[in-house]
Design a protein around this motif. Sequence first.
Motif, PDB file in Angstrom:
ATOM      1  N   HIS A 276     -15.125  -0.488 -54.343  1.00  0.00           N
ATOM      2  CA  HIS A 276     -15.003  -1.031 -55.691  1.00  0.00           C
ATOM      3  C   HIS A 276     -16.091  -2.053 -56.010  1.00  0.00           C
ATOM      4  N   ARG A 277     -16.693  -2.660 -54.984  1.00  0.00           N
ATOM      5  CA  ARG A 277     -17.726  -3.673 -55.231  1.00  0.00           C
ATOM      6  C   ARG A 277     -18.970  -3.071 -55.880  1.00  0.00           C
ATOM      7  N   VAL A 278     -19.289  -1.831 -55.517  1.00  0.00           N
ATOM      8  CA  VAL A 278     -20.431  -1.152 -56.130  1.00  0.00           C
ATOM      9  C   VAL A 278     -20.158  -0.895 -57.602  1.00  0.00           C
ATOM     10  N   ARG A 279     -18.932  -0.472 -57.898  1.00  0.00           N
ATOM     11  CA  ARG A 279     -18.565  -0.193 -59.296  1.00  0.00           C
ATOM     12  C   ARG A 279     -18.587  -1.472 -60.134  1.00  0.00           C
ATOM     13  N   GLN A 280     -18.107  -2.569 -59.581  1.00  0.00           N
ATOM     14  CA  GLN A 280     -18.087  -3.832 -60.321  1.00  0.00           C
ATOM     15  C   GLN A 280     -19.486  -4.228 -60.757  1.00  0.00           C
ATOM     16  N   LEU A 281     -20.443  -4.117 -59.840  1.00  0.00           N
ATOM     17  CA  LEU A 281     -21.805  -4.505 -60.174  1.00  0.00           C
ATOM     18  C   LEU A 281     -22.360  -3.612 -61.280  1.00  0.00           C
ATOM     19  N   ALA A 282     -22.157  -2.297 -61.157  1.00  0.00           N
ATOM     20  CA  ALA A 282     -22.691  -1.367 -62.156  1.00  0.00           C
ATOM     21  C   ALA A 282     -22.089  -1.635 -63.528  1.00  0.00           C
TER      22      ALA A 282
ATOM     23  N   LEU B  91     -27.854   1.669 -63.019  1.00  0.00           N
ATOM     24  CA  LEU B  91     -26.719   1.530 -63.934  1.00  0.00           C
ATOM     25  C   LEU B  91     -25.701   2.652 -63.757  1.00  0.00           C
ATOM     26  N   GLY B  92     -26.091   3.718 -63.098  1.00  0.00           N
ATOM     27  CA  GLY B  92     -25.169   4.811 -62.823  1.00  0.00           C
ATOM     28  C   GLY B  92     -24.505   4.721 -61.467  1.00  0.00           C
ATOM     29  N   ALA B  93     -24.729   3.607 -60.743  1.00  0.00           N
ATOM     30  CA  ALA B  93     -24.128   3.389 -59.410  1.00  0.00           C
ATOM     31  C   ALA B  93     -24.563   4.448 -58.418  1.00  0.00           C
ATOM     32  N   GLU B  94     -25.733   5.066 -58.662  1.00  0.00           N
ATOM     33  CA  GLU B  94     -26.258   6.052 -57.729  1.00  0.00           C
ATOM     34  C   GLU B  94     -27.131   5.400 -56.659  1.00  0.00           C
ATOM     35  N   GLN B  95     -27.618   4.210 -56.946  1.00  0.00           N
ATOM     36  CA  GLN B  95     -28.494   3.497 -56.025  1.00  0.00           C
ATOM     37  C   GLN B  95     -28.270   1.995 -56.201  1.00  0.00           C
ATOM     38  N   LEU B  96     -28.300   1.253 -55.096  1.00  0.00           N
ATOM     39  CA  LEU B  96     -28.141  -0.198 -55.176  1.00  0.00           C
ATOM     40  C   LEU B  96     -29.417  -0.809 -55.739  1.00  0.00           C
TER      41      LEU B  96
ATOM     42  N   PRO C 209     -28.056 -15.749 -63.852  1.00  0.00           N
ATOM     43  CA  PRO C 209     -28.077 -14.783 -62.745  1.00  0.00           C
ATOM     44  C   PRO C 209     -27.101 -15.106 -61.614  1.00  0.00           C
ATOM     45  N   ALA C 210     -26.528 -16.318 -61.601  1.00  0.00           N
ATOM     46  CA  ALA C 210     -25.697 -16.719 -60.463  1.00  0.00           C
ATOM     47  C   ALA C 210     -24.503 -15.781 -60.282  1.00  0.00           C
ATOM     48  N   GLY C 211     -23.765 -15.527 -61.379  1.00  0.00           N
ATOM     49  CA  GLY C 211     -22.605 -14.645 -61.264  1.00  0.00           C
ATOM     50  C   GLY C 211     -22.998 -13.233 -60.892  1.00  0.00           C
ATOM     51  N   LEU C 212     -24.127 -12.748 -61.436  1.00  0.00           N
ATOM     52  CA  LEU C 212     -24.596 -11.404 -61.105  1.00  0.00           C
ATOM     53  C   LEU C 212     -24.949 -11.294 -59.623  1.00  0.00           C
ATOM     54  N   LEU C 213     -25.565 -12.338 -59.088  1.00  0.00           N
ATOM     55  CA  LEU C 213     -25.963 -12.281 -57.682  1.00  0.00           C
ATOM     56  C   LEU C 213     -24.765 -12.316 -56.748  1.00  0.00           C
ATOM     57  N   VAL C 214     -23.673 -12.948 -57.177  1.00  0.00           N
ATOM     58  CA  VAL C 214     -22.434 -12.888 -56.382  1.00  0.00           C
ATOM     59  C   VAL C 214     -21.968 -11.436 -56.264  1.00  0.00           C
ATOM     60  N   LEU C 215     -21.965 -10.728 -57.395  1.00  0.00           N
ATOM     61  CA  LEU C 215     -21.573  -9.325 -57.390  1.00  0.00           C
ATOM     62  C   LEU C 215     -22.570  -8.480 -56.604  1.00  0.00           C
ATOM     63  N   TRP C 216     -23.857  -8.803 -56.734  1.00  0.00           N
ATOM     64  CA  TRP C 216     -24.883  -8.024 -56.037  1.00  0.00           C
ATOM     65  C   TRP C 216     -24.733  -8.153 -54.523  1.00  0.00           C
TER      66      TRP C 216
ATOM     67  N   ARG D  64      -6.214 -13.094 -55.153  1.00  0.00           N
ATOM     68  CA  ARG D  64      -7.011 -14.316 -55.079  1.00  0.00           C
ATOM     69  C   ARG D  64      -8.473 -14.042 -55.448  1.00  0.00           C
ATOM     70  N   THR D  65      -8.708 -12.928 -56.103  1.00  0.00           N
ATOM     71  CA  THR D  65     -10.082 -12.569 -56.451  1.00  0.00           C
ATOM     72  C   THR D  65     -10.691 -13.582 -57.404  1.00  0.00           C
ATOM     73  N   GLU D  66     -11.999 -13.730 -57.297  1.00  0.00           N
ATOM     74  CA  GLU D  66     -12.756 -14.576 -58.210  1.00  0.00           C
ATOM     75  C   GLU D  66     -13.928 -13.813 -58.830  1.00  0.00           C
ATOM     76  N   VAL D  67     -14.078 -12.530 -58.460  1.00  0.00           N
ATOM     77  CA  VAL D  67     -15.246 -11.777 -58.941  1.00  0.00           C
ATOM     78  C   VAL D  67     -14.893 -10.417 -59.531  1.00  0.00           C
ATOM     79  N   ARG D  68     -13.670  -9.918 -59.309  1.00  0.00           N
ATOM     80  CA  ARG D  68     -13.344  -8.553 -59.748  1.00  0.00           C
ATOM     81  C   ARG D  68     -13.520  -8.414 -61.260  1.00  0.00           C
ATOM     82  N   LEU D  69     -14.275  -7.403 -61.694  1.00  0.00           N
ATOM     83  CA  LEU D  69     -14.497  -7.155 -63.118  1.00  0.00           C
ATOM     84  C   LEU D  69     -13.337  -6.343 -63.691  1.00  0.00           C
ATOM     85  N   LEU D  70     -12.802  -6.801 -64.813  1.00  0.00           N
ATOM     86  CA  LEU D  70     -11.686  -6.128 -65.465  1.00  0.00           C
ATOM     87  C   LEU D  70     -12.051  -5.837 -66.911  1.00  0.00           C
TER      88      LEU D  70
END
Length: 263
Positions: free
Chosen positions: A13-19, A51-56, A73-80, A194-200
């Motif tokens: 799911h972490r890959v999907r969140q970033l995308a 953007l298609g989650a085909e490559q990191l 960029p701070a929040g994005l880098l947490v997800l990255w 207890r998540t702090e990063v999960r995208l909803l």
Amino acid sequence: MARWQELPVPPDHRVRQLAVRLRTLKDRSGLSLTALAARTPYSRASWESYLGAEQLPPRGAVEALARVCGADPAGLLVLWRAAAEAWEERRARPVARHGAPDRPRVPAQLPRPGAPQPVHGGVDGGDGGVRPKVVGVLGGVVLATFVAGLLAGRPWLGPEPADVAQGVFTVRRGQERGCAVTRSGGFLHAGHSRTEVRLLDVGSTGWEVVEAQCLLRHRGYEPGATDGVYGPRTKRAARAFQRASGLTPDGVVGPDTWGALRR
């Protein structure tokens, strides 16, 4: 603007969140993929893959997108970083090779005319007796049980420790889940995640959604039923909370919104 194609189901799911977060920033900027490629060192094809989650995406691409879109960029880098860990774990897993040459088949040997035929009988008989058949059946049962347990547990989704205690989430629209919001270590928790990063966003389901719904209600923003289904009403509540908190009111719960909800 054309609608995005549905993301492929990644191994984590972490890959999907970033995308999803990168797509949201790109759409909000109003830039096309061609314009995005013109303003960054990365090609249009590369952005399609990221953007298609085909490559990191490399860290530099994430920072470049944040710069072009005027985002922190701070929040994005947490997800990255979380997505990068998921990709490394995926690469470390053994992968079955496709197209490997088949093992040579040994032709069956036919008995010579007039030769005595072997007798296959009781449990202690020779090849082809009852014992090999019993062992084969038992092996199949054990294998089927293992595969069923693996599919039920879905370990590749990587649930957070707090979510495991809740058990497997089952979607039941309109069914209220309990909200017991308490403060621990200076942060609010509702006991579901207890998540702090999960995208909803609309369409998300799970214990993380219940957690967000409970925290929104605790903050005075009514999300509808705390049923773990992120619908339009929950998004309206999240957007109102973001607006009041000085955040971008996009209705997407991410690292910044989680931080504000838990404070």
